[in-house]
Design a protein around this motif. Structure first.
Motif, PDB file in Angstrom:
ATOM      1  N   SER A  28      82.496  34.694  15.903  1.00  0.00           N
ATOM      2  CA  SER A  28      83.589  35.644  16.171  1.00  0.00           C
ATOM      3  C   SER A  28      83.317  36.450  17.443  1.00  0.00           C
ATOM      4  CB  SER A  28      83.789  36.575  14.975  1.00  0.00           C
ATOM      5  OG  SER A  28      82.710  37.480  14.937  1.00  0.00           O
ATOM      6  N   LYS A  29      82.053  36.500  17.872  1.00  0.00           N
ATOM      7  CA  LYS A  29      81.738  37.181  19.142  1.00  0.00           C
ATOM      8  C   LYS A  29      81.714  36.192  20.301  1.00  0.00           C
ATOM      9  CE  LYS A  29      79.203  41.222  17.463  1.00  0.00           C
ATOM     10  NZ  LYS A  29      80.111  42.237  18.013  1.00  0.00           N
ATOM     11  N   GLY A  30      82.156  34.973  20.048  1.00  0.00           N
ATOM     12  CA  GLY A  30      82.310  33.995  21.133  1.00  0.00           C
ATOM     13  C   GLY A  30      81.056  33.193  21.444  1.00  0.00           C
ATOM     14  N   TYR A  31      80.046  33.229  20.555  1.00  0.00           N
ATOM     15  CA  TYR A  31      78.806  32.493  20.827  1.00  0.00           C
ATOM     16  C   TYR A  31      78.900  31.041  20.368  1.00  0.00           C
ATOM     17  CZ  TYR A  31      76.364  36.769  22.053  1.00  0.00           C
ATOM     18  OH  TYR A  31      75.968  37.919  22.682  1.00  0.00           O
ATOM     19  N   TYR A  45      66.871  20.656  18.957  1.00  0.00           N
ATOM     20  CA  TYR A  45      67.809  21.764  19.108  1.00  0.00           C
ATOM     21  C   TYR A  45      69.156  21.224  19.588  1.00  0.00           C
ATOM     22  CZ  TYR A  45      63.681  24.732  18.750  1.00  0.00           C
ATOM     23  OH  TYR A  45      62.526  25.353  18.309  1.00  0.00           O
ATOM     24  N   ASP A  46      70.196  21.591  18.849  1.00  0.00           N
ATOM     25  CA  ASP A  46      71.539  21.108  19.195  1.00  0.00           C
ATOM     26  C   ASP A  46      72.559  22.127  18.677  1.00  0.00           C
ATOM     27  OD1 ASP A  46      73.532  19.465  20.156  1.00  0.00           O
ATOM     28  OD2 ASP A  46      72.818  17.673  19.117  1.00  0.00           O
ATOM     29  N   THR A  47      73.833  21.873  18.980  1.00  0.00           N
ATOM     30  CA  THR A  47      74.884  22.785  18.528  1.00  0.00           C
ATOM     31  C   THR A  47      74.985  22.752  17.000  1.00  0.00           C
ATOM     32  OG1 THR A  47      76.066  22.396  20.573  1.00  0.00           O
ATOM     33  CG2 THR A  47      77.340  23.301  18.757  1.00  0.00           C
ATOM     34  N   PRO A 118      77.882  29.067  29.526  1.00  0.00           N
ATOM     35  CA  PRO A 118      78.250  29.127  28.103  1.00  0.00           C
ATOM     36  C   PRO A 118      77.555  30.331  27.460  1.00  0.00           C
ATOM     37  CG  PRO A 118      76.625  27.382  28.503  1.00  0.00           C
ATOM     38  CD  PRO A 118      76.981  27.962  29.851  1.00  0.00           C
ATOM     39  N   LYS A 119      78.237  30.973  26.520  1.00  0.00           N
ATOM     40  CA  LYS A 119      77.628  32.131  25.847  1.00  0.00           C
ATOM     41  C   LYS A 119      76.851  31.595  24.639  1.00  0.00           C
ATOM     42  CE  LYS A 119      79.159  36.586  24.078  1.00  0.00           C
ATOM     43  NZ  LYS A 119      80.300  37.364  23.614  1.00  0.00           N
ATOM     44  N   THR A 149      71.975  29.628  37.818  1.00  0.00           N
ATOM     45  CA  THR A 149      72.310  28.977  36.536  1.00  0.00           C
ATOM     46  C   THR A 149      71.501  29.627  35.414  1.00  0.00           C
ATOM     47  OG1 THR A 149      72.671  26.901  37.689  1.00  0.00           O
ATOM     48  CG2 THR A 149      72.357  26.757  35.319  1.00  0.00           C
ATOM     49  N   TYR A 150      70.198  29.751  35.653  1.00  0.00           N
ATOM     50  CA  TYR A 150      69.324  30.337  34.626  1.00  0.00           C
ATOM     51  C   TYR A 150      69.749  31.775  34.347  1.00  0.00           C
ATOM     52  CZ  TYR A 150      65.061  31.604  32.127  1.00  0.00           C
ATOM     53  OH  TYR A 150      64.172  32.023  31.169  1.00  0.00           O
ATOM     54  N   ARG A 151      69.929  32.526  35.423  1.00  0.00           N
ATOM     55  CA  ARG A 151      70.225  33.959  35.256  1.00  0.00           C
ATOM     56  C   ARG A 151      71.504  34.181  34.453  1.00  0.00           C
ATOM     57  NH1 ARG A 151      68.981  38.941  37.504  1.00  0.00           N
ATOM     58  NH2 ARG A 151      67.457  38.063  38.936  1.00  0.00           N
ATOM     59  N   SER A 152      72.546  33.409  34.764  1.00  0.00           N
ATOM     60  CA  SER A 152      73.812  33.671  34.064  1.00  0.00           C
ATOM     61  C   SER A 152      73.703  33.283  32.583  1.00  0.00           C
ATOM     62  CB  SER A 152      74.976  32.947  34.742  1.00  0.00           C
ATOM     63  OG  SER A 152      74.704  31.570  34.788  1.00  0.00           O
ATOM     64  N   ARG A 153      72.993  32.175  32.289  1.00  0.00           N
ATOM     65  CA  ARG A 153      72.831  31.792  30.884  1.00  0.00           C
ATOM     66  C   ARG A 153      71.938  32.790  30.138  1.00  0.00           C
ATOM     67  NH1 ARG A 153      73.214  25.488  30.278  1.00  0.00           N
ATOM     68  NH2 ARG A 153      74.854  25.116  31.802  1.00  0.00           N
ATOM     69  N   ARG A 154      70.903  33.222  30.807  1.00  0.00           N
ATOM     70  CA  ARG A 154      69.946  34.139  30.173  1.00  0.00           C
ATOM     71  C   ARG A 154      70.587  35.495  29.896  1.00  0.00           C
ATOM     72  NH1 ARG A 154      66.759  36.314  27.290  1.00  0.00           N
ATOM     73  NH2 ARG A 154      64.612  36.857  27.772  1.00  0.00           N
ATOM     74  N   ASN A 155      71.407  35.963  30.829  1.00  0.00           N
ATOM     75  CA  ASN A 155      71.982  37.294  30.669  1.00  0.00           C
ATOM     76  C   ASN A 155      72.980  37.381  29.520  1.00  0.00           C
ATOM     77  OD1 ASN A 155      70.478  38.443  32.645  1.00  0.00           O
ATOM     78  ND2 ASN A 155      72.011  38.250  34.259  1.00  0.00           N
ATOM     79  N   SER A 156      73.572  36.243  29.140  1.00  0.00           N
ATOM     80  CA  SER A 156      74.530  36.312  28.027  1.00  0.00           C
ATOM     81  C   SER A 156      73.931  35.760  26.732  1.00  0.00           C
ATOM     82  CB  SER A 156      75.812  35.546  28.387  1.00  0.00           C
ATOM     83  OG  SER A 156      75.485  34.213  28.730  1.00  0.00           O
ATOM     84  N   LEU A 157      72.618  35.605  26.703  1.00  0.00           N
ATOM     85  CA  LEU A 157      71.960  34.961  25.561  1.00  0.00           C
ATOM     86  C   LEU A 157      71.759  35.917  24.385  1.00  0.00           C
ATOM     87  CD1 LEU A 157      70.442  32.375  24.621  1.00  0.00           C
ATOM     88  CD2 LEU A 157      68.368  33.344  25.632  1.00  0.00           C
TER      89      LEU A 157
END
Ligand code: SF4
Ligand code: SF4
Length: 387
Positions: A28-31, A45-47, A118-119, A149-157
């Motif tokens: 519900s928070k978009g993750y 590790y997978d979806t 991706p969030k 790429t790393y920074r944007s994925r990490r920041n929304s992790l």
């Protein structure tokens, strides 16, 4: 809906039957939820879309060059340790296009890449793995050089951690001071408890996000007894590590022994397959490849994981700097355990044991260090006896 939310470091209890609601809260928070699941006889590790995607009732047996899944006698959701995948494949993808360009008249136009991240919510992150992520943060999120790429994925992790309920046959996180207790870098940290027909999770809140996730999940405050049970689980795990590594002065030990005969010994066994670097959660070497289409209208640059075990990796004009297996294994191990400390202020090894388990010939980093250290102790002892 819970109106009183737990604060930072509070502990609550979520019953097993309500864990699915954590999935709902994250969604519900978009993750997009990523976590352990069984594929081709391994836990990868997978979806994930529901609790039922977890490896329910599985455990793993690991040793040098050996990995085997087994059924447990209970329905534990996290009753295993780390597998061949690490979280780095989501933050630092194995293959990624850096840019592309199209011919335009006598020039060319660079087509912008979609850098939207991706969030992601990582579910079931072990303590050693949180340490591995923070080591990669030092590589990819520097103030002067930063990987977008790393920074944007990490920041929304979002990180939902799990305290290990048992140690694997190749684990040595206690030696590296990276586990098994999750101490920081998480939003929620779970400890799975299965006792007396009860199945629940003691959950520590690690951030504001973690607290908010609990808004829609039924929970109760953890009693002193619940907290003690959870503590005991991790303490027992720490007492049963499959391997150990004496890190005393390890940097100097390795720098002193660059010509040690053990490097020839390990080279006689190593296949330079690079498995150890692919499975390692901290290894970060890459190569870039430029490709054009047959008409010459379109060009692209791709970044791919590479390894210090390949001949091409150290190729410069005139040849490879590390042509022998000995030089490549020595480079890898000495970087992990010694020069990484000079570069990044931390060891490059978190003691996850993957390189031992997934080495096809069972080469064991802890054993290689032990052999070098033991030979030094022997020669020191011999020198003392001669005096
Ligand atoms: S140490 Fe093992 S996994 Fe690593 S390159 Fe050599 S054979 Fe492959
Ligand atoms: S060197 Fe081996 S044990 Fe250390 S972090 Fe890498 S894979 Fe894990």
């Amino acid at each position: 809906m819970n109106t009183t939310l737990p604060k930072l470091h509070d502990r609550v209890v979520i019953d097993r039957e309500h864990l699915q609601e954590l999935f709902v809260a994250l969604a519900s928070k978009g993750y997009q939820i990523v976590g352990p699941t069984v594929r081709e006889n391994a836990i990868v590790y997978d979806t994930l879309v529901s609790v039922n995607d977890l490896p329910i009732g599985y455990t793993d047996e690991q040793d040098g060059g050996t990995y085997r899944l087994k059924k447990r006698s209970d329905k534990a959701l996290f009753g295993y340790v780390v597998g061949p995948h690490s979280w780095k494949k989501f933050l630092f993808p194995p293959v990624i296009r850096l840019w592309q360009a199209r011919r335009e008249g006598n020039g060319f136009e660079v087509v912008p890449e979609n850098t939207e991240a991706p969030k992601l919510a990582f579910l079931g992150v072990r303590s050693c793995e949180i340490h591995a992520i923070s080591i990669q943060d030092k590589v990819f999120m520097r103030d002067d050089y930063s990987d977008p790429t790393y920074r944007s994925r990490r920041n929304s992790l979002c990180i939902i951690a799990i305290n290990c309920g048992e140690a694997g046959g190749t684990c040595f996180c206690t030696s590296m001071q990276t586990g098994p207790r999750v101490t920081s870098g998480f939003d929620l940290a779970l400890t799975e408890v299965l006792s007396n027909e009860q199945h629940f999770f003691v959950v520590e809140v690690g951030s504001q996000l973690g607290s908010e996730l609990l808004q829609t999940i039924p929970f109760r405050g953890a009693s002193k007894e619940d907290i003690q049970i959870a503590e005991n689980i991790v303490t027992q795990t720490a007492e049963h590590m499959g391997r150990s590594l004496d890190t005393t002065n390890i940097k100097d030990l390795l720098y002193r022994n660059l010509d040690h005969p053990r490097w020839d010994d390990v080279a006689s066994r190593c296949l330079t397959c690079s498995n150890c670097t692919m499975v390692c959660p901290t290894c970060f070497c890459t190569t870039v490849e430029d490709v054009t289409d047959l008409t010459g209208e379109q060009a692209e640059r791709w970044r791919k994981w590479d390894s210090c075990f390949t001949m091409d990796f150290s190729y410069i004009f005139g040849g490879s700097i590390r042509p022998s297996t000995k030089s490549r294994y020595r480079q890898w191990m000495t970087h992990k355990l010694a020069s990484w400390i000079d570069q990044f202020g931390t060891s490059g090894c978190v003691g996850c044991g993957r390189c031992i388990t997934w080495c096809p010939v069972g080469i064991d980093i802890t054993e290689e260090v032990r052999a070098i250290r033991a030979s030094e102790s022997l020669s020191t002892q011999a020198a003392k006896e001669q005096q």
